[in-house]
Design a protein around this motif. Structure first.
Motif, short mmCIF file in Angstrom:
data_model
loop_
_atom_site.label_atom_id
_atom_site.label_comp_id
_atom_site.label_asym_id
_atom_site.label_seq_id
_atom_site.Cartn_x
_atom_site.Cartn_y
_atom_site.Cartn_z
N UNK A 122 0.85 -1.13 0.13
CA UNK A 122 0.17 -0.10 -0.10
C UNK A 122 1.02 1.21 0.11
N UNK A 123 0.24 2.46 -0.45
CA UNK A 123 -1.04 2.49 -1.40
C UNK A 123 -0.77 2.09 -2.62
N UNK A 124 -1.88 1.50 -3.14
CA UNK A 124 -2.09 1.04 -4.68
C UNK A 124 -2.20 2.16 -5.83
N UNK A 125 -1.33 2.31 -6.48
CA UNK A 125 -1.63 3.01 -7.55
C UNK A 125 -1.43 4.51 -7.28
N UNK A 126 -0.55 4.82 -6.32
CA UNK A 126 -0.18 6.31 -5.95
C UNK A 126 -1.36 7.00 -5.00
N UNK A 127 -2.57 7.40 -5.64
CA UNK A 127 -3.54 8.01 -4.90
C UNK A 127 -2.91 9.24 -3.86
N UNK A 128 -2.32 10.01 -4.35
CA UNK A 128 -1.96 11.21 -3.87
C UNK A 128 -0.34 11.06 -2.97
N UNK A 129 0.13 9.84 -3.08
CA UNK A 129 1.36 9.65 -2.56
C UNK A 129 2.50 9.48 -3.53
N UNK A 130 3.72 10.31 -3.31
CA UNK A 130 4.53 10.22 -4.22
C UNK A 130 5.41 8.69 -3.93
N UNK A 131 5.41 7.83 -5.17
CA UNK A 131 6.16 6.60 -5.12
C UNK A 131 7.41 6.56 -6.11
N UNK A 132 8.49 6.51 -5.45
CA UNK A 132 9.59 6.52 -5.99
C UNK A 132 10.60 5.40 -5.81
#
Length: 254
Positions: A122-132
């Protein structure tokens, strides 16, 4: 799995699907006062809660996991201008696959909490979270308020460095593998574990608090990590103004 203990009927009627663990805003208004995730993974998950009301008033939220455990009442400390640390609620995916976050409709209307689920999944697909992706070459990466770094360390040794000049910068680590959570705290205050709460006291998540080494500058944590080919995730748990000066770096040693 143990069945979910539903929130009170006044909140359950407006419960929204939250299966992707995205960033949501919890308020007392119908449609926003209850969120439920029904696919918690079999591992440690953190529920990250930020008091985003912009005033210095504490906010009480309820966290429901299983019928075997009474709902956990969590107080998210107030902060002027949405500048506080996250409260992290540890959820044990080995004992539940469901969590519901709710706020009473009788809560003052100017109350709001930003929330998301963090783990190796989690979270799945970003959804407002920067995923790097966190590179393994020692490159220094800076945090933002809602930032998630990930890597899949091989079966060898790495050096992890987390650095910040502000007081009590916190970062949560999930993985590699297992059902534990590590909390890194740079420049710790007198009670660095105060912002971590167990959702189920009978099935707690093992939480390892990692502080700067004795005799070393408190502004930096340097520790070794041995990978196992499974994903590892690091999630910021600090405020937006503190995150800007904090960094993370991962270096493969062999």
């Amino acid at each position: 799995m143990v069945a979910l203990l539903r929130a009170p009927s006044e909140a359950a009627a407006s419960t929204a699907n939250w299966n992707d663990g995205r960033l949501v805003t919890l308020t007392p208004s119908p449609g926003n006062n209850s969120f439920r995730c029904e696919n918690i993974q079999n591992g440690a998950t953190g529920l990250f809660l930020y008091n985003s009301a912009g005033n210095d008033h504490d906010i009480t939220v309820n966290v429901f996991t299983t019928n075997m455990q009474a709902p956990k009442t969590v107080v998210v400390p107030g902060t002027t201008g949405n500048q506080g640390l996250a409260t992290i609620v540890a959820i044990n995916g080995a004992s539940t696959n469901t969590v519901t976050l709710s706020m009473s409709p009788s809560t003052p209307s100017n109350t709001q909490v930003q929330a998301f689920l963090g783990s190796v999944a989690f979270p799945m697909g970003g959804g407002g979270i920067s995923n790097t992706h966190l590179p393994e070459n020692g490159q220094v990466m800076t945090f933002s308020k809602f930032s998630r770094f990930y890597d899949v360390p091989a079966s060898t040794w790495y050096s992890l460095t987390i650095q910040s000049n502000v007081t009590q910068f916190m970062c949560a680590q999930f993985g590699p593998g297992g059902n534990a959570m590590a909390i890194y705290c740079v420049n710790p205050g007198p009670n660095p574990a105060a912002n971590v709460v167990q959702s189920d006291d009978t099935n707690p998540v093992p939480v390892r608090l990692i502080l700067p080494a004795t005799g070393q500058p408190p502004q930096k944590i340097v520790t070794n990590l041995f990978g196992n080919g499974l994903q590892t995730v690091w999630i910021n748990a600090d405020s937006i103004q503190d995150s800007a000066s904090a960094s993370i770096a991962l270096m493969k040693l062999s």
